[in-house]
Design a protein around this motif. Structure first.
Motif, PDB file in Angstrom:
ATOM      1  N   ARG A  10     -15.929  22.441 -11.913  1.00  0.00           N
ATOM      2  CA  ARG A  10     -15.464  23.719 -11.389  1.00  0.00           C
ATOM      3  C   ARG A  10     -16.184  24.885 -12.051  1.00  0.00           C
ATOM      4  NH1 ARG A  10     -11.938  27.622 -12.672  1.00  0.00           N
ATOM      5  NH2 ARG A  10     -10.933  28.686 -10.936  1.00  0.00           N
ATOM      6  N   GLY A  11     -16.737  25.766 -11.207  1.00  0.00           N
ATOM      7  CA  GLY A  11     -17.225  27.057 -11.673  1.00  0.00           C
ATOM      8  C   GLY A  11     -18.494  27.045 -12.505  1.00  0.00           C
ATOM      9  N   ILE A  12     -19.403  26.110 -12.245  1.00  0.00           N
ATOM     10  CA  ILE A  12     -20.674  26.128 -12.979  1.00  0.00           C
ATOM     11  C   ILE A  12     -21.800  26.575 -12.044  1.00  0.00           C
ATOM     12  CG2 ILE A  12     -19.954  24.317 -14.573  1.00  0.00           C
ATOM     13  CD1 ILE A  12     -22.083  22.538 -12.955  1.00  0.00           C
ATOM     14  N   ASN A  13     -22.850  27.111 -12.642  1.00  0.00           N
ATOM     15  CA  ASN A  13     -24.088  27.466 -11.948  1.00  0.00           C
ATOM     16  C   ASN A  13     -23.870  28.431 -10.787  1.00  0.00           C
ATOM     17  OD1 ASN A  13     -25.163  25.681 -13.786  1.00  0.00           O
ATOM     18  ND2 ASN A  13     -25.494  24.058 -12.315  1.00  0.00           N
ATOM     19  N   VAL A  14     -22.854  29.277 -10.902  1.00  0.00           N
ATOM     20  CA  VAL A  14     -22.599  30.261  -9.847  1.00  0.00           C
ATOM     21  C   VAL A  14     -22.667  31.675 -10.392  1.00  0.00           C
ATOM     22  CG1 VAL A  14     -21.262  28.751  -8.336  1.00  0.00           C
ATOM     23  CG2 VAL A  14     -20.102  29.984 -10.155  1.00  0.00           C
ATOM     24  N   GLY A  15     -23.361  31.854 -11.477  1.00  0.00           N
ATOM     25  CA  GLY A  15     -23.471  33.156 -12.111  1.00  0.00           C
ATOM     26  C   GLY A  15     -22.903  33.090 -13.518  1.00  0.00           C
ATOM     27  N   GLY A  16     -23.249  34.055 -14.316  1.00  0.00           N
ATOM     28  CA  GLY A  16     -22.734  34.070 -15.681  1.00  0.00           C
ATOM     29  C   GLY A  16     -23.477  33.104 -16.571  1.00  0.00           C
ATOM     30  N   ASN A  17     -22.821  32.701 -17.642  1.00  0.00           N
ATOM     31  CA  ASN A  17     -23.457  31.875 -18.673  1.00  0.00           C
ATOM     32  C   ASN A  17     -23.092  30.412 -18.598  1.00  0.00           C
ATOM     33  OD1 ASN A  17     -24.669  34.158 -19.784  1.00  0.00           O
ATOM     34  ND2 ASN A  17     -22.828  34.640 -20.961  1.00  0.00           N
ATOM     35  N   ARG A  18     -22.394  29.986 -17.580  1.00  0.00           N
ATOM     36  CA  ARG A  18     -21.934  28.598 -17.485  1.00  0.00           C
ATOM     37  C   ARG A  18     -22.944  27.770 -16.693  1.00  0.00           C
ATOM     38  NH1 ARG A  18     -16.291  27.547 -17.893  1.00  0.00           N
ATOM     39  NH2 ARG A  18     -16.430  26.492 -15.898  1.00  0.00           N
ATOM     40  N   LYS A  19     -24.096  27.585 -17.285  1.00  0.00           N
ATOM     41  CA  LYS A  19     -25.181  26.841 -16.641  1.00  0.00           C
ATOM     42  C   LYS A  19     -25.194  25.397 -17.136  1.00  0.00           C
ATOM     43  CE  LYS A  19     -26.970  30.473 -14.603  1.00  0.00           C
ATOM     44  NZ  LYS A  19     -26.819  30.696 -13.205  1.00  0.00           N
ATOM     45  N   VAL A  20     -25.164  24.477 -16.180  1.00  0.00           N
ATOM     46  CA  VAL A  20     -25.270  23.051 -16.488  1.00  0.00           C
ATOM     47  C   VAL A  20     -26.378  22.498 -15.595  1.00  0.00           C
ATOM     48  CG1 VAL A  20     -24.122  20.807 -16.467  1.00  0.00           C
ATOM     49  CG2 VAL A  20     -22.823  22.856 -17.082  1.00  0.00           C
ATOM     50  N   PRO A  21     -27.588  22.347 -16.140  1.00  0.00           N
ATOM     51  CA  PRO A  21     -28.672  21.781 -15.339  1.00  0.00           C
ATOM     52  C   PRO A  21     -28.322  20.365 -14.878  1.00  0.00           C
ATOM     53  CG  PRO A  21     -29.500  22.747 -17.377  1.00  0.00           C
ATOM     54  CD  PRO A  21     -28.011  22.697 -17.486  1.00  0.00           C
ATOM     55  N   MET A  22     -28.616  20.071 -13.631  1.00  0.00           N
ATOM     56  CA  MET A  22     -28.234  18.773 -13.073  1.00  0.00           C
ATOM     57  C   MET A  22     -28.943  17.620 -13.774  1.00  0.00           C
ATOM     58  SD  MET A  22     -25.805  19.327 -10.910  1.00  0.00           S
ATOM     59  CE  MET A  22     -25.276  20.507 -12.155  1.00  0.00           C
ATOM     60  N   ALA A  23     -30.175  17.807 -14.208  1.00  0.00           N
ATOM     61  CA  ALA A  23     -30.871  16.744 -14.953  1.00  0.00           C
ATOM     62  C   ALA A  23     -30.138  16.459 -16.262  1.00  0.00           C
ATOM     63  CB  ALA A  23     -32.321  17.136 -15.217  1.00  0.00           C
ATOM     64  N   ALA A  24     -29.675  17.507 -16.926  1.00  0.00           N
ATOM     65  CA  ALA A  24     -28.932  17.334 -18.178  1.00  0.00           C
ATOM     66  C   ALA A  24     -27.578  16.669 -17.915  1.00  0.00           C
ATOM     67  CB  ALA A  24     -28.744  18.676 -18.869  1.00  0.00           C
ATOM     68  N   LEU A  25     -26.946  16.996 -16.796  1.00  0.00           N
ATOM     69  CA  LEU A  25     -25.674  16.361 -16.446  1.00  0.00           C
ATOM     70  C   LEU A  25     -25.869  14.873 -16.180  1.00  0.00           C
ATOM     71  CD1 LEU A  25     -22.652  16.544 -15.817  1.00  0.00           C
ATOM     72  CD2 LEU A  25     -23.276  17.221 -13.473  1.00  0.00           C
ATOM     73  N   ARG A  26     -26.962  14.522 -15.491  1.00  0.00           N
ATOM     74  CA  ARG A  26     -27.246  13.100 -15.253  1.00  0.00           C
ATOM     75  C   ARG A  26     -27.454  12.360 -16.566  1.00  0.00           C
ATOM     76  NH1 ARG A  26     -30.195  15.535 -11.016  1.00  0.00           N
ATOM     77  NH2 ARG A  26     -32.141  15.355 -12.174  1.00  0.00           N
ATOM     78  N   THR A  27     -28.217  12.949 -17.464  1.00  0.00           N
ATOM     79  CA  THR A  27     -28.467  12.345 -18.774  1.00  0.00           C
ATOM     80  C   THR A  27     -27.167  12.195 -19.553  1.00  0.00           C
ATOM     81  OG1 THR A  27     -30.706  13.264 -18.825  1.00  0.00           O
ATOM     82  CG2 THR A  27     -29.746  12.621 -20.941  1.00  0.00           C
ATOM     83  N   LEU A  28     -26.310  13.189 -19.489  1.00  0.00           N
ATOM     84  CA  LEU A  28     -25.031  13.140 -20.181  1.00  0.00           C
ATOM     85  C   LEU A  28     -24.167  11.995 -19.659  1.00  0.00           C
ATOM     86  CD1 LEU A  28     -23.191  15.027 -22.158  1.00  0.00           C
ATOM     87  CD2 LEU A  28     -22.117  15.640 -20.008  1.00  0.00           C
ATOM     88  N   LEU A  29     -24.084  11.860 -18.336  1.00  0.00           N
ATOM     89  CA  LEU A  29     -23.285  10.773 -17.746  1.00  0.00           C
ATOM     90  C   LEU A  29     -23.856   9.403 -18.099  1.00  0.00           C
ATOM     91  CD1 LEU A  29     -22.502  12.444 -14.341  1.00  0.00           C
ATOM     92  CD2 LEU A  29     -20.784  11.495 -15.889  1.00  0.00           C
ATOM     93  N   GLU A  30     -25.165   9.281 -18.091  1.00  0.00           N
ATOM     94  CA  GLU A  30     -25.789   8.016 -18.487  1.00  0.00           C
ATOM     95  C   GLU A  30     -25.487   7.714 -19.952  1.00  0.00           C
ATOM     96  OE1 GLU A  30     -29.814   8.873 -17.331  1.00  0.00           O
ATOM     97  OE2 GLU A  30     -29.434   8.296 -15.235  1.00  0.00           O
ATOM     98  N   GLY A  31     -25.502   8.753 -20.793  1.00  0.00           N
ATOM     99  CA  GLY A  31     -25.180   8.592 -22.206  1.00  0.00           C
ATOM    100  C   GLY A  31     -23.744   8.145 -22.450  1.00  0.00           C
ATOM    101  N   LEU A  32     -22.873   8.429 -21.494  1.00  0.00           N
ATOM    102  CA  LEU A  32     -21.484   7.983 -21.583  1.00  0.00           C
ATOM    103  C   LEU A  32     -21.322   6.543 -21.098  1.00  0.00           C
ATOM    104  CD1 LEU A  32     -19.656  11.216 -20.304  1.00  0.00           C
ATOM    105  CD2 LEU A  32     -19.753  10.344 -22.666  1.00  0.00           C
ATOM    106  N   GLY A  33     -22.454   5.931 -20.685  1.00  0.00           N
ATOM    107  CA  GLY A  33     -22.430   4.531 -20.267  1.00  0.00           C
ATOM    108  C   GLY A  33     -22.243   4.314 -18.782  1.00  0.00           C
ATOM    109  N   HIS A  34     -22.404   5.360 -17.991  1.00  0.00           N
ATOM    110  CA  HIS A  34     -22.225   5.234 -16.545  1.00  0.00           C
ATOM    111  C   HIS A  34     -23.544   4.887 -15.864  1.00  0.00           C
ATOM    112  CE1 HIS A  34     -18.286   6.599 -17.373  1.00  0.00           C
ATOM    113  NE2 HIS A  34     -18.648   7.840 -17.650  1.00  0.00           N
TER     114      HIS A  34
END
Length: 182
Positions: A10-34
């Motif tokens: 909710r509420g990311i990458n739509v302005g402001g400082n809450r940027k979550v690059p999708m490549a980084a999100l994929r890496t994060l999920l893989e790091g969680l074992g998914h």
């Protein structure tokens, strides 16, 4: 056995400082074992397979990992394919006859009942309409979400108190059904 899920941020990458690059999100999920991690658009959808946990524990795990990685909290809802498919099938509006920008689904973190929305005079907002579903709200906004006065009412903090709520247009709803199909 693994299950395929969609994570709705909710509420990311739509302005402001809450940027979550999708490549980084994929890496994060893989790091969680998914496994089978994919993202859709830049506005916070990820699909993954997990052999452990349930929707709630997976959402909490991802919320904690995002805050640790990016330094800010993000509300996350995780739903499996069966739920996403059921929400799409239960749409009370004629989705096939509408433009995707006219139809939206708000996903909630918990069940909601009509009492929560009793203070909203639906007739005052016609032709806009909403209907409740299973942890979801369907919104028909003929002029789009950005111009919807009803959407403003539905998203007020007092209406959604105690819930995580995040809205997706119909194209995204259907794409998530497709992407989570095993």
């Amino acid at each position: 056995m693994t299950t395929t899920y969609a994570a709705l941020l909710r509420g990311i990458n739509v302005g402001g400082n809450r940027k979550v690059p999708m490549a980084a999100l994929r890496t994060l999920l893989e790091g969680l074992g998914h496994d089978g991690v994919r993202t859709y658009l830049q506005s916070g959808q990820a699909v993954f397979s997990a052999g452990h946990g349930d929707e709630g524990s997976l959402a909490r795990e991802l919320t904690v990992a995002i805050e640790k990685q990016f330094g800010f909290a993000v509300d996350v809802i995780v739903r499996d394919h069966a739920y996403l498919e059921a929400v799409a099938a239960a749409c009370p509006f004629p989705a096939a006859d509408l433009e995707a920008k006219q139809l939206h689904v708000t996903y909630f973190s918990a069940p909601v009942d009509a009492d929560r929305f009793a203070g909203i005079d639906q007739a005052a907002f016609l032709p806009e309409e909403f209907r409740l579903g299973d942890r979801a709200l369907y919104l028909y906004a003929p002029d789009g979400l950005g111009r919807s006065k009803l959407a403003e009412q539905l998203s007020r903090p007092r209406t959604n108190k105690g819930l995580i709520a995040t809205t997706r247009n119909w194209n995204t709803v259907m794409k998530l059904v497709e992407m989570t199909q095993a």
